[in-house]
Design an enzyme around this catalytic site. Structure first.
Site, mmCIF file in Angstrom:
data_model
loop_
_atom_site.group_PDB
_atom_site.id
_atom_site.type_symbol
_atom_site.label_atom_id
_atom_site.label_comp_id
_atom_site.label_asym_id
_atom_site.label_seq_id
_atom_site.Cartn_x
_atom_site.Cartn_y
_atom_site.Cartn_z
ATOM 1 N N ASP A 204 4.912 -30.219 101.234
ATOM 2 C CA ASP A 204 3.776 -29.478 100.719
ATOM 3 C C ASP A 204 2.790 -29.317 101.875
ATOM 4 O O ASP A 204 2.821 -30.073 102.844
ATOM 5 C CB ASP A 204 3.150 -30.250 99.555
ATOM 6 C CG ASP A 204 1.883 -29.602 99.029
ATOM 7 O OD1 ASP A 204 1.918 -28.397 98.724
ATOM 8 O OD2 ASP A 204 0.858 -30.310 98.937
ATOM 9 N N ASP B 123 -1.131 -28.170 101.549
ATOM 10 C CA ASP B 123 -2.534 -28.503 101.342
ATOM 11 C C ASP B 123 -2.727 -29.957 100.909
ATOM 12 O O ASP B 123 -2.085 -30.418 99.957
ATOM 13 C CB ASP B 123 -3.151 -27.573 100.307
ATOM 14 C CG ASP B 123 -3.087 -26.116 100.753
ATOM 15 O OD1 ASP B 123 -3.174 -25.880 101.973
ATOM 16 O OD2 ASP B 123 -2.932 -25.226 99.890
#
Length: 219
Positions: free
Chosen positions: A7, A9
């Site tokens: 991922d 953010d």
């Protein structure tokens, strides 16, 4: 095949790309500070809590691109990467990604944020493969909407399966690892063989702790 999923953010980036992009546009005078900042903060909070509608969330941020072409946005995108993104990437995050790249893993960045404002970040990490929410285009012009399956929550798993199938691979045949901070990525973390929490939010941390998932802090 070792498949490693990152991922973006709050995982390998100390911040949220969508929120930072909006702050950047406000600073450049391209978005109204008072009205948009409040809407932006509300959207970010509801996403973190897992209470926002996916289409509403994605279109809100992709809408900032509407009415301009790729070429018109490109200088701003480059400035955004250099001044707002790279300073929020820690050496620890780079080292973790490099470890998997050097091991020969199939490394994929998978993010709910749209492709246009995240693909340069993937390149910065030397990650060749990016699965992201796709902005709708009319010719070379951004419409301000998204298209296709959103790369969010269960959509991340659906998009991953489709991405692997297109490459002649099967998810079940992969030794899969995923790194994420967010409860929104619970479907992905549950799908892989080796889920790892990174800078986990409170809800994910509680679930992961119960299940014995390893946890990292990268920033």
């Amino acid at each position: 095949m070792k498949l490693t999923l990152f991922d973006l953010d709050h995982t390998v980036l100390n911040g949220d790309s969508d929120v930072l992009w909006c702050d950047f546009l406000v600073e450049k005078g391209l978005l109204g500070r008072t009205e948009f900042t409040a809407r932006n903060a509300d959207m970010a909070a509801r996403y973190k809590a897992g209470t926002v509608g996916l289409k509403e969330f994605a279109d809100f941020y992709v809408g900032t691109l509407a009415g301009r072409t790729v070429q018109q946005w490109e200088p701003l995108r480059q400035e955004f990467l250099a001044d707002w993104i790279v300073p929020r990437i820690t050496p620890a995050a780079v080292a973790l990604v490099d470890k998997h790249l050097e091991a020969g893993d199939l490394v994929v960045m998978t993010t709910a944020t749209n492709r246009f404002i995240t693909e340069l970040t993937a390149i910065y990490f030397d990650i060749e493969h990016l699965i992201a929410t796709e902005p709708e285009m009319r010719g070379d012009l951004f419409t301000g909407s998204t298209t296709g399956v959103l790369n969010m929550r269960e959509g991340k798993v659906e998009r991953l399966h489709a991405w692997l199938t297109a490459r002649g691979l099967r998810f079940k045949d992969c030794k899969s690892t995923a790194y994420s901070d967010s409860i929104n990525d619970l479907p992905l973390l549950e799908a892989v063989k080796h889920p790892v929490m990174v800078n986990a939010d409170a809800t994910l941390a509680a679930i992961g702790s119960e299940r014995g998932w390893p946890a990292l802090q990268l920033h």
